[in-house]
Design a protein around this motif. Structure first.
Motif, PDB file in Angstrom:
ATOM      1  N   GLY A 192      28.493  18.518  30.008  1.00 18.90           N
ATOM      2  CA  GLY A 192      27.783  18.181  28.787  1.00 18.90           C
ATOM      3  C   GLY A 192      28.064  19.165  27.678  1.00 18.90           C
ATOM      4  N   ASP A 193      27.220  19.153  26.649  1.00 21.14           N
ATOM      5  CA  ASP A 193      27.388  20.070  25.524  1.00 21.14           C
ATOM      6  C   ASP A 193      26.057  20.725  25.200  1.00 21.14           C
ATOM      7  OD1 ASP A 193      25.962  18.085  24.009  1.00 21.14           O
ATOM      8  OD2 ASP A 193      27.842  17.054  23.605  1.00 21.14           O
ATOM      9  N   GLY A 194      26.014  21.529  24.122  1.00 21.24           N
ATOM     10  CA  GLY A 194      24.803  22.298  23.840  1.00 21.24           C
ATOM     11  C   GLY A 194      24.528  23.249  24.992  1.00 21.24           C
ATOM     12  N   ILE A 195      23.317  23.157  25.549  1.00 19.22           N
ATOM     13  CA  ILE A 195      22.976  23.999  26.701  1.00 19.22           C
ATOM     14  C   ILE A 195      23.515  23.429  28.011  1.00 19.22           C
ATOM     15  CG2 ILE A 195      20.901  24.953  25.628  1.00 19.22           C
ATOM     16  CD1 ILE A 195      19.276  22.998  27.413  1.00 19.22           C
ATOM     17  N   GLY A 196      24.173  22.267  27.935  1.00 18.84           N
ATOM     18  CA  GLY A 196      24.654  21.618  29.149  1.00 18.84           C
ATOM     19  C   GLY A 196      25.472  22.502  30.056  1.00 18.84           C
ATOM     20  N   PRO A 197      26.526  23.167  29.541  1.00 20.41           N
ATOM     21  CA  PRO A 197      27.328  24.009  30.437  1.00 20.41           C
ATOM     22  C   PRO A 197      26.528  25.134  31.094  1.00 20.41           C
ATOM     23  CG  PRO A 197      28.542  23.530  28.427  1.00 20.41           C
ATOM     24  CD  PRO A 197      27.138  23.013  28.209  1.00 20.41           C
ATOM     25  N   GLU A 198      25.516  25.658  30.401  1.00 20.04           N
ATOM     26  CA  GLU A 198      24.722  26.745  30.971  1.00 20.04           C
ATOM     27  C   GLU A 198      23.838  26.252  32.118  1.00 20.04           C
ATOM     28  OE1 GLU A 198      23.030  29.360  27.733  1.00 20.04           O
ATOM     29  OE2 GLU A 198      24.052  27.843  26.522  1.00 20.04           O
ATOM     30  N   VAL A 199      23.125  25.130  31.893  1.00 15.25           N
ATOM     31  CA  VAL A 199      22.236  24.649  32.953  1.00 15.25           C
ATOM     32  C   VAL A 199      23.053  24.041  34.092  1.00 15.25           C
ATOM     33  CG1 VAL A 199      20.295  24.311  31.393  1.00 15.25           C
ATOM     34  CG2 VAL A 199      21.844  22.397  31.821  1.00 15.25           C
ATOM     35  N   THR A 200      24.221  23.478  33.775  1.00 11.79           N
ATOM     36  CA  THR A 200      25.087  22.947  34.830  1.00 11.79           C
ATOM     37  C   THR A 200      25.663  24.071  35.680  1.00 11.79           C
ATOM     38  OG1 THR A 200      25.666  21.074  33.413  1.00 11.79           O
ATOM     39  CG2 THR A 200      27.083  21.490  35.302  1.00 11.79           C
ATOM     40  N   THR A 232      34.475   9.503  43.747  1.00 15.04           N
ATOM     41  CA  THR A 232      33.495  10.349  44.428  1.00 15.04           C
ATOM     42  C   THR A 232      32.198   9.611  44.723  1.00 15.04           C
ATOM     43  OG1 THR A 232      32.478  11.183  42.385  1.00 15.04           O
ATOM     44  CG2 THR A 232      34.426  12.363  43.215  1.00 15.04           C
ATOM     45  N   ARG A 233      31.858   8.651  43.897  1.00 19.09           N
ATOM     46  CA  ARG A 233      30.617   7.863  43.994  1.00 19.09           C
ATOM     47  C   ARG A 233      29.370   8.658  43.641  1.00 19.09           C
ATOM     48  NH1 ARG A 233      33.189   3.430  43.731  1.00 19.09           N
ATOM     49  NH2 ARG A 233      31.801   2.068  44.908  1.00 19.09           N
ATOM     50  N   VAL A 234      29.542   9.905  43.235  1.00 18.14           N
ATOM     51  CA  VAL A 234      28.398  10.765  42.902  1.00 18.14           C
ATOM     52  C   VAL A 234      28.747  11.611  41.688  1.00 18.14           C
ATOM     53  CG1 VAL A 234      26.792  12.548  43.696  1.00 18.14           C
ATOM     54  CG2 VAL A 234      27.755  10.919  45.338  1.00 18.14           C
ATOM     55  N   GLY A 235      27.855  11.627  40.687  1.00 14.27           N
ATOM     56  CA  GLY A 235      28.056  12.461  39.518  1.00 14.27           C
ATOM     57  C   GLY A 235      26.848  13.346  39.257  1.00 14.27           C
ATOM     58  N   LEU A 236      27.108  14.557  38.772  1.00 11.62           N
ATOM     59  CA  LEU A 236      26.061  15.471  38.324  1.00 11.62           C
ATOM     60  C   LEU A 236      26.335  15.750  36.856  1.00 11.62           C
ATOM     61  CD1 LEU A 236      23.599  17.256  39.071  1.00 11.62           C
ATOM     62  CD2 LEU A 236      25.231  19.102  39.540  1.00 11.62           C
ATOM     63  N   LYS A 237      25.361  15.453  35.996  1.00  9.41           N
ATOM     64  CA  LYS A 237      25.632  15.434  34.561  1.00  9.41           C
ATOM     65  C   LYS A 237      24.637  16.286  33.785  1.00  9.41           C
ATOM     66  CE  LYS A 237      25.344  12.289  30.669  1.00  9.41           C
ATOM     67  NZ  LYS A 237      24.065  12.961  30.255  1.00  9.41           N
ATOM     68  N   GLY A 238      25.166  17.193  32.973  1.00  9.58           N
ATOM     69  CA  GLY A 238      24.347  17.919  32.023  1.00  9.58           C
ATOM     70  C   GLY A 238      24.084  17.075  30.787  1.00  9.58           C
ATOM     71  N   PRO A 239      23.217  17.535  29.883  1.00 11.38           N
ATOM     72  CA  PRO A 239      22.907  16.753  28.682  1.00 11.38           C
ATOM     73  C   PRO A 239      24.097  16.647  27.743  1.00 11.38           C
ATOM     74  CG  PRO A 239      21.888  18.928  28.574  1.00 11.38           C
ATOM     75  CD  PRO A 239      22.454  18.789  29.955  1.00 11.38           C
ATOM     76  N   VAL A 240      24.261  15.464  27.154  1.00  6.81           N
ATOM     77  CA  VAL A 240      25.300  15.202  26.163  1.00  6.81           C
ATOM     78  C   VAL A 240      24.617  14.718  24.890  1.00  6.81           C
ATOM     79  CG1 VAL A 240      27.329  13.820  25.577  1.00  6.81           C
ATOM     80  CG2 VAL A 240      26.994  14.598  27.930  1.00  6.81           C
ATOM     81  N   THR A 241      24.948  15.322  23.761  1.00  2.83           N
ATOM     82  CA  THR A 241      24.329  14.961  22.493  1.00  2.83           C
ATOM     83  C   THR A 241      24.624  13.513  22.137  1.00  2.83           C
ATOM     84  OG1 THR A 241      24.545  17.232  21.713  1.00  2.83           O
ATOM     85  CG2 THR A 241      24.175  15.526  20.040  1.00  2.83           C
ATOM     86  N   THR A 242      23.588  12.766  21.744  1.00  2.39           N
ATOM     87  CA  THR A 242      23.748  11.405  21.229  1.00  2.39           C
ATOM     88  C   THR A 242      23.393  11.411  19.751  1.00  2.39           C
ATOM     89  OG1 THR A 242      23.153  10.418  23.358  1.00  2.39           O
ATOM     90  CG2 THR A 242      22.997   9.014  21.421  1.00  2.39           C
ATOM     91  N   PRO A 243      24.330  11.056  18.862  1.00  2.00           N
ATOM     92  CA  PRO A 243      24.027  11.032  17.437  1.00  2.00           C
ATOM     93  C   PRO A 243      22.901  10.047  17.131  1.00  2.00           C
ATOM     94  CG  PRO A 243      26.390  10.854  17.819  1.00  2.00           C
ATOM     95  CD  PRO A 243      25.721  10.691  19.144  1.00  2.00           C
ATOM     96  N   SER A 266      20.294  18.156  24.563  1.00  2.00           N
ATOM     97  CA  SER A 266      21.299  19.214  24.660  1.00  2.00           C
ATOM     98  C   SER A 266      20.894  20.499  23.944  1.00  2.00           C
ATOM     99  CB  SER A 266      22.632  18.714  24.098  1.00  2.00           C
ATOM    100  OG  SER A 266      22.469  18.314  22.750  1.00  2.00           O
ATOM    101  N   ALA A 267      19.804  20.478  23.167  1.00  2.00           N
ATOM    102  CA  ALA A 267      19.237  21.676  22.528  1.00  2.00           C
ATOM    103  C   ALA A 267      20.301  22.604  21.942  1.00  2.00           C
ATOM    104  CB  ALA A 267      18.364  22.441  23.527  1.00  2.00           C
ATOM    105  N   PRO A 268      21.109  22.129  20.989  1.00  2.00           N
ATOM    106  CA  PRO A 268      22.196  22.965  20.468  1.00  2.00           C
ATOM    107  C   PRO A 268      21.720  24.274  19.834  1.00  2.00           C
ATOM    108  CG  PRO A 268      21.875  20.990  19.121  1.00  2.00           C
ATOM    109  CD  PRO A 268      21.080  20.789  20.358  1.00  2.00           C
TER     110      PRO A 268
END
Length: 332
Positions: free
Chosen positions: A10-18, A62-73, A262-264
């Motif tokens: 994700g973006d914003g804080i996504g990489p940190e929490v991921t 993989t059939r499984v995803g783990l996703k951080g937050p992604v900014t939606t305009p 994503s709390a940029p």
């Protein structure tokens, strides 16, 4: 054997929490192999696609995803990555357990709710167009197939986990055809689950009752847009979106994500709270058949919060993301 997981930081804080969540998962001793891909604006800058083909292929594999937050305009730009993934992989059930965590002040001490949201249709799908300048039409499509499918998901979860009641939430007094079809479908499904109480609530009255007497509810099943709103309301009962995990589940594929934004403004400061994604990852472990590890992750979160010494700023403490993560790893 290692579990192969598609990882979307994700973006914003996504990489940190991921990153924090990956550390926690690896501290359980369960083996993982990560396939990492970007989505959203960062992916478009590189691939000219908001959801790159490589990401699609990875999830199919993989059939499984783990996703951080992604900014939606807001009010323009690209469509929600969450919505696109749910549609593309038929992730028909949004599953969100809502429970109190230790030492997080709330008005309600004994919340234990399950919110089950239909995830593929309804107004939230964003099917809309401009009729003429200044006039926009948005389509709400409800089908018997999707409504029946989500109803059975809710009742099957209730049966498996000894839940006593399922409440369907609607606005069929006004939208008699669309919401009427939804509750008719849930009613038919309910007849197959003897021993589980079934009731219905109009969505506005349900919101009022949730903030007055939430203890009367158990499992909630809702159409897409109502589910989006009510699930966030329920998160507010236990401390907010930062402490609630979520899963998007299909028949064969599951994508597990933090439900917050994503709390940029917090990005790069090392203060983000990874609890929501960690609890989502625990749901992922359940899906993978690693329930013992999932329980250990949930137990570590509860123990560290109960001790009260290490917690992030949004929970009333002063710990950094890395300090909080290290405490959880040590507990594991």
């Amino acid at each position: 054997m290692a579990h192969r997981i598609t990882l979307i930081p994700g973006d914003g804080i996504g990489p940190e929490v991921t990153g924090a969540t990956v550390r926690i998962l690896e501290a359980t001793g369960v083996k993982f192999e990560w396939e990492t891909f970007q989505a959203g604006a960062e992916a478009f800058a590189k691939y000219k696609e908001y959801i790159p083909k490589e990401l699609n292929d990875s999830i199919e594999r993989t059939r499984v995803g783990l996703k951080g937050p992604v900014t939606t305009p807001i009010g323009g730009g690209f469509s929600s990555i969450n919505v696109e993934l749910r549609k593309r992989f038929e992730l028909f059930a949004n599953f969100r357990p809502v429970r109190n965590l230790p030492h997080i002040p709330t008005r309600y001490p004994d919340i234990d709710l399950i919110v089950v949201r239909e995830n593929t249709e309804g107004l939230y799908s964003g099917i809309e167009h401009e009729v003429v300048p200044g006039v926009v039409e948005s389509l709400k499509i409800i089908t018997e197939k999707a409504s029946t499918r989500i109803a059975h998901f809710a009742f099957q979860h209730a049966r498996k986990h000894a839940r006593k009641k399922v409440t369907s939430i609607h606005k069929a007094n006004i939208m008699k055809l669309s919401d009427g079809l939804f509750i008719d479908s849930v009613r038919r499904a309910a007849r197959e689950y003897i021993g589980i109480t079934y009731e219905e609530r109009i969505v506005d009255a349900a919101c009022m009752q949730l903030v007055m007497y939430p203890e009367q509810f158990d499992v909630l099943v809702l159409p897409n847009l109502y589910g989006d709103i009510v699930s966030d309301l329920c998160a507010g009962l236990v401390g907010g979106l930062g402490v609630v995990g979520a899963a998007n589940l299909g028949t064969e594929i599951g994508v597990f994500e933090a439900v917050h934004g994503s709390a940029p403004d917090l990005a790069g400061r090392g203060v983000a709270n990874p609890t929501a994604l960690i609890l989502s990852a625990a749901l992922m472990l359940d899906r993978l058949g690693e329930s013992a590890a999932a329980d250990r992750v949930r137990g570590a979160v509860e123990t560290v919060l109960r001790q009260g010494e290490i917690r992030t700023g949004d929970l009333g403490g002063h710990a950094t993301t890395s300090e909080y993560t290290a405490a959880l790893c040590a507990e594991l």
